[in-house]
Structure formats: structure tokens, C-alpha cells
Design an enzyme around this catalytic site. Structure first.
Site, PDB file in Angstrom:
ATOM      1  N   SER A   1       0.853  -1.192   0.000  1.00 11.95           N
ATOM      2  CA  SER A   1       0.000   0.000   0.000  1.00 11.95           C
ATOM      3  C   SER A   1       0.886   1.238   0.000  1.00 11.95           C
ATOM      4  O   SER A   1       1.658   1.457   0.936  1.00 11.95           O
ATOM      5  CB  SER A   1      -0.881   0.024   1.253  1.00 11.95           C
ATOM      6  OG  SER A   1      -1.386   1.340   1.419  1.00 11.95           O
TER       7      SER A   1
ATOM      8  N   HIS B   1      -1.446  -1.154  -4.035  1.00 13.14           N
ATOM      9  CA  HIS B   1      -2.732  -0.876  -3.397  1.00 13.14           C
ATOM     10  C   HIS B   1      -2.861   0.629  -3.160  1.00 13.14           C
ATOM     11  O   HIS B   1      -1.999   1.248  -2.535  1.00 13.14           O
ATOM     12  CB  HIS B   1      -2.750  -1.644  -2.070  1.00 13.14           C
ATOM     13  CG  HIS B   1      -3.983  -1.492  -1.242  1.00 13.14           C
ATOM     14  ND1 HIS B   1      -5.130  -2.225  -1.458  1.00 13.14           N
ATOM     15  CD2 HIS B   1      -4.248  -0.707  -0.169  1.00 13.14           C
ATOM     16  CE1 HIS B   1      -6.035  -1.898  -0.544  1.00 13.14           C
ATOM     17  NE2 HIS B   1      -5.531  -0.968   0.252  1.00 13.14           N
TER      18      HIS B   1
ATOM     19  N   ASP C   1      -5.012   3.548  -1.450  1.00 16.13           N
ATOM     20  CA  ASP C   1      -5.999   3.836  -0.405  1.00 16.13           C
ATOM     21  C   ASP C   1      -6.649   5.188  -0.670  1.00 16.13           C
ATOM     22  O   ASP C   1      -6.016   6.230  -0.492  1.00 16.13           O
ATOM     23  CB  ASP C   1      -5.318   3.836   0.970  1.00 16.13           C
ATOM     24  CG  ASP C   1      -5.021   2.427   1.428  1.00 16.13           C
ATOM     25  OD1 ASP C   1      -5.970   1.626   1.486  1.00 16.13           O
ATOM     26  OD2 ASP C   1      -3.843   2.130   1.710  1.00 16.13           O
TER      27      ASP C   1
ATOM     28  N   MET D   1      -9.274   7.946   0.277  1.00 16.53           N
ATOM     29  CA  MET D   1     -10.017   8.406   1.467  1.00 16.53           C
ATOM     30  C   MET D   1     -10.577   9.795   1.226  1.00 16.53           C
ATOM     31  O   MET D   1      -9.869  10.675   0.729  1.00 16.53           O
ATOM     32  CB  MET D   1      -9.080   8.466   2.674  1.00 16.53           C
ATOM     33  CG  MET D   1      -8.338   7.168   2.945  1.00 16.53           C
ATOM     34  SD  MET D   1      -7.250   7.378   4.348  1.00 16.53           S
ATOM     35  CE  MET D   1      -6.408   5.787   4.354  1.00 16.53           C
TER      36      MET D   1
ATOM     37  N   HIS E   1      -8.751   0.827  -3.119  1.00 15.04           N
ATOM     38  CA  HIS E   1      -9.594   0.576  -1.937  1.00 15.04           C
ATOM     39  C   HIS E   1     -10.335   1.879  -1.661  1.00 15.04           C
ATOM     40  O   HIS E   1      -9.733   2.856  -1.213  1.00 15.04           O
ATOM     41  CB  HIS E   1      -8.656   0.157  -0.791  1.00 15.04           C
ATOM     42  CG  HIS E   1      -9.307   0.041   0.547  1.00 15.04           C
ATOM     43  ND1 HIS E   1      -8.571   0.006   1.716  1.00 15.04           N
ATOM     44  CD2 HIS E   1     -10.613  -0.052   0.914  1.00 15.04           C
ATOM     45  CE1 HIS E   1      -9.401  -0.102   2.741  1.00 15.04           C
ATOM     46  NE2 HIS E   1     -10.635  -0.127   2.290  1.00 15.04           N
TER      47      HIS E   1
ATOM     48  N   MET F   1     -12.384   4.127   0.274  1.00 13.73           N
ATOM     49  CA  MET F   1     -12.945   4.500   1.585  1.00 13.73           C
ATOM     50  C   MET F   1     -13.664   5.837   1.401  1.00 13.73           C
ATOM     51  O   MET F   1     -13.267   6.876   1.941  1.00 13.73           O
ATOM     52  CB  MET F   1     -11.813   4.597   2.618  1.00 13.73           C
ATOM     53  CG  MET F   1     -11.228   3.238   2.981  1.00 13.73           C
ATOM     54  SD  MET F   1      -9.635   3.365   3.805  1.00 13.73           S
ATOM     55  CE  MET F   1      -8.566   3.323   2.389  1.00 13.73           C
TER      56      MET F   1
ATOM     57  N   MET G   1     -11.030  -6.007   6.269  1.00 14.97           N
ATOM     58  CA  MET G   1     -10.192  -5.047   6.992  1.00 14.97           C
ATOM     59  C   MET G   1      -9.777  -5.667   8.329  1.00 14.97           C
ATOM     60  O   MET G   1     -10.615  -6.192   9.067  1.00 14.97           O
ATOM     61  CB  MET G   1     -10.961  -3.749   7.268  1.00 14.97           C
ATOM     62  CG  MET G   1     -11.175  -2.865   6.056  1.00 14.97           C
ATOM     63  SD  MET G   1      -9.685  -2.473   5.138  1.00 14.97           S
ATOM     64  CE  MET G   1      -8.714  -1.565   6.358  1.00 14.97           C
TER      65      MET G   1
ATOM     66  N   GLY H   1      -0.268   1.897   9.688  1.00 15.22           N
ATOM     67  CA  GLY H   1       0.520   1.734  10.902  1.00 15.22           C
ATOM     68  C   GLY H   1      -0.236   1.294  12.145  1.00 15.22           C
ATOM     69  O   GLY H   1       0.287   1.405  13.255  1.00 15.22           O
TER      70      GLY H   1
ATOM     71  N   ASP I   1      -6.199  -6.490   4.940  1.00 11.64           N
ATOM     72  CA  ASP I   1      -5.591  -5.150   4.909  1.00 11.64           C
ATOM     73  C   ASP I   1      -5.554  -4.557   6.314  1.00 11.64           C
ATOM     74  O   ASP I   1      -6.594  -4.345   6.937  1.00 11.64           O
ATOM     75  CB  ASP I   1      -6.451  -4.258   3.987  1.00 11.64           C
ATOM     76  CG  ASP I   1      -5.855  -2.870   3.767  1.00 11.64           C
ATOM     77  OD1 ASP I   1      -4.705  -2.632   4.188  1.00 11.64           O
ATOM     78  OD2 ASP I   1      -6.566  -2.032   3.157  1.00 11.64           O
TER      79      ASP I   1
ATOM     80  N   GLY J   1       1.350  -1.904   4.135  1.00 15.34           N
ATOM     81  CA  GLY J   1       1.818  -0.541   3.921  1.00 15.34           C
ATOM     82  C   GLY J   1       3.103  -0.263   4.664  1.00 15.34           C
ATOM     83  O   GLY J   1       4.203  -0.288   4.086  1.00 15.34           O
ATOM     84  N   SER J   2       2.988  -0.052   5.974  1.00 17.42           N
ATOM     85  CA  SER J   2       4.176   0.330   6.740  1.00 17.42           C
ATOM     86  C   SER J   2       5.217  -0.782   6.755  1.00 17.42           C
ATOM     87  O   SER J   2       6.420  -0.497   6.749  1.00 17.42           O
ATOM     88  CB  SER J   2       3.789   0.753   8.160  1.00 17.42           C
ATOM     89  OG  SER J   2       2.926  -0.177   8.752  1.00 17.42           O
TER      90      SER J   2
HETATM   91  C1  DX5 Z   1      -5.944   1.606   6.152  1.00 14.61           C
HETATM   92  C2  DX5 Z   1      -5.567   1.235   4.754  1.00 14.61           C
HETATM   93  C3  DX5 Z   1      -4.437   0.294   4.610  1.00 14.61           C
HETATM   94  C4  DX5 Z   1      -3.112   0.803   5.135  1.00 14.61           C
HETATM   95  C5  DX5 Z   1      -2.364  -0.389   5.623  1.00 14.61           C
HETATM   96  O1  DX5 Z   1      -7.134   2.338   6.111  1.00 14.61           O
HETATM   97  O2  DX5 Z   1      -6.679   0.629   4.114  1.00 14.61           O
HETATM   98  O3  DX5 Z   1      -4.290  -0.147   3.268  1.00 14.61           O
HETATM   99  O4  DX5 Z   1      -2.348   1.474   4.173  1.00 14.61           O
HETATM  100  O5  DX5 Z   1      -1.279   0.057   6.332  1.00 14.61           O
HETATM  101  P1  DX5 Z   1      -0.482  -0.885   7.334  1.00 14.61           P
HETATM  102  O6  DX5 Z   1      -0.013  -2.067   6.557  1.00 14.61           O
HETATM  103  O7  DX5 Z   1       0.608  -0.003   7.819  1.00 14.61           O
HETATM  104  O8  DX5 Z   1      -1.453  -1.298   8.426  1.00 14.61           O
HETATM  105 ZN    ZN Z   2      -6.340  -0.248   2.108  1.00 15.59          ZN
END
Ligand code: DX5
Ligand code: ZN
Length: 220
Positions: free
Chosen positions: A8, A33, A35, A37, A66, A68, A137, A145, A175, A197-198
Site C-alpha cells: 500500500s 494498493h 488507499d 479516502m 480501496h 474509503m 479489513m 501503521g 488489509d 503498507g508500513s
Molecule cells: C488503512 C488502509 C491500509 C493501510 C495499511 O485504512 O486501508 O491499506 O495502508 O497500512 P499498514 O499495513 O501499515 O497497516
Molecule cells: Zn487499504
């Protein structure tokens, strides 16, 4: 099904986006990926279709988005036009989610649906004829993170059993909080699409981290 890893980019260094993407690509990223938002569905704002267009200039690795956002149908055509292959709106976002998923299919995309940690897996069953993938999720959406919510592992097992009975080719994506220390057990529970992601982009060596996560998946 072969497990896929989708870093991500939310946790990437946007001052060095191309460098981070190339490193993850070299390590063997299967998807990137995105995200998306809107500050309404989740309390955070990220980026829109333009990031998909930018990513298409940097990499040939397929993209998943994704969503959101509270009005997914208004933006799905823009993400398809921008070259996104797989789209995951949220089941909680709209009362007419069947039409939302139908729109992705009508426009030639791969259709996913996302469930928040508190949403029962049985809610996807009426959509099953349209779906290519279900995203569970494992954190409350909105931020990278966070820590993996353990009871989601039980949801993966439950959903895998339901899908195996009715439409075994549907993938299960996970995720949030996916790391080296839990990715193998999430795989064994039945997931086959891993978003991280992180774990990927905050690592000192991004390429090596992708390789390590993929090796853990291959031996799980
Ligand atoms: C959270 C996102 C994730 C996020 C995951 O709302 O949908 O995709 O980037 O990040 P990590 O892997 O750091 O939890
Ligand atoms: Zn995501």
C-alpha cells in the site's frame, strides 16, 4: 490460489515515490494498493484518480483501489479510466451496494468488496455472483501503521469455508497490520491477497522486505 502481495503506497515516501515503487517492484510486488479516502467515510483524506494515472506512468504492476469514500459510484468510472484493474468499495458505504459492484463489472473491472472488522462475513453472500475478491479489513480504516485486530483471523477461516462451498475462485484479501510476524498465520487461515503498507515502505530496504514477505507466504 497463489498468494499475492500488494504494497500500500499510503506509507511510501511521496517525495521519492518512483524510487519506492521501483524497489517494491524489484522485490516482486504483485499489485500496488491505492488507499482512497474522502474525509467523510473515514476521518482522513488521501488522494484520488490522479494517483492511479501517476502510478501507471511509473509501473506496469497492476493496481487495486480501496475506496474509503461515501459515493463510490461517482468515482469508479474515473478509476477504471485511470487504469485501475481491481476496485474494492466498502459494503458499509452505500445502501445500494449491489449496483456499485455491478458498475465495476459493467466497466470491465475486477470487482471486490471491503468489510470493516465489525461487519459479518455473511453480508457478502448476496453479492457473490459479481465478486472476484473480498477484502477483510484487519484495522479500522483510515490510517496506516495500526495493529492487526486478532479476531479477523476467525473471519478469514469462516469466509474461506463459505466461498469454498459456493464460489471457490473468489480471493480473500486482508488489509491492516500485516507484518512479517503474522503474515504466515493469516495465509494459513485462508487469505491469498496481502496488503502491507508500513511493513514494506517503512523498512530500511524495501526490495528486500517485499522478498521476505513473499518468501514467508510461499512457505506458510
Ligand atoms: C488503512 C488502509 C491500509 C493501510 C495499511 O485504512 O486501508 O491499506 O495502508 O497500512 P499498514 O499495513 O501499515 O497497516
Ligand atoms: Zn487499504
Amino acid at each position: 490460489m497463489k498468494p499475492l502481495l500488494a504494497p500500500s503506497i499510503l506509507s511510501a515516501d511521496f517525495a521519492n515515490l518512483e524510487k519506492d515503487i521501483k524497489a517494491a517492484e524489484k522485490g516482486g510486488a504483485d499489485y500496488f494498493h491505492l488507499d482512497i479516502m474522502d474525509g467523510h467515510f473515514v476521518p482522513n483524506i488521501s488522494y484520488g484518480p490522479m494517483i492511479a494515472k501517476t502510478m501507471k506512468r511509473i509501473t506496469d504492476v497492476p493496481l487495486d483501489a480501496h475506496l474509503m469514500i461515501t459515493k463510490p459510484r461517482e468515482y469508479i468510472p474515473k478509476f477504471i479510466d485511470a487504469g485501475v484493474e481491481l476496485i474494492y468499495p466498502h459494503i458499509e458505504a452505500s445502501y445500494d451496494v449491489y449496483r456499485t459492484v455491478q458498475l465495476i463489472k459493467d466497466l470491465g473491472g475486477k470487482a471486490g468488496i471491503t468489510l470493516n472488522p465489525g461487519t459479518p462475513v455473511s453480508h457478502v453472500m448476496p453479492l457473490l455472483d459479481l465478486l472476484d475478491s473480498v477484502l477483510l479489513m484487519s484495522v479500522c480504516p483510515g490510517f496506516g501503521g495500526q495493529s492487526y485486530i486478532e479476531p479477523v483471523t476467525g473471519k478469514i477461516t469462516e469466509l474461506r469455508a463459505l466461498l469454498d462451498e459456493q464460489k471457490p475462485e473468489v480471493r480473500i484479501a486482508v488489509d491492516g497490520g500485516v507484518k512479517k510476524d503474522n503474515i504466515a498465520s493469516i495465509r494459513r487461515a485462508g487469505a491469498d491477497f496481502f496488503i502491507a503498507g508500513s511493513a514494506v515502505f517503512k523498512a530500511d530496504n524495501i526490495e528486500q522486505e517485499v522478498r521476505k514477505l513473499k518468501a514467508l507466504l510461499d512457505t506458510a
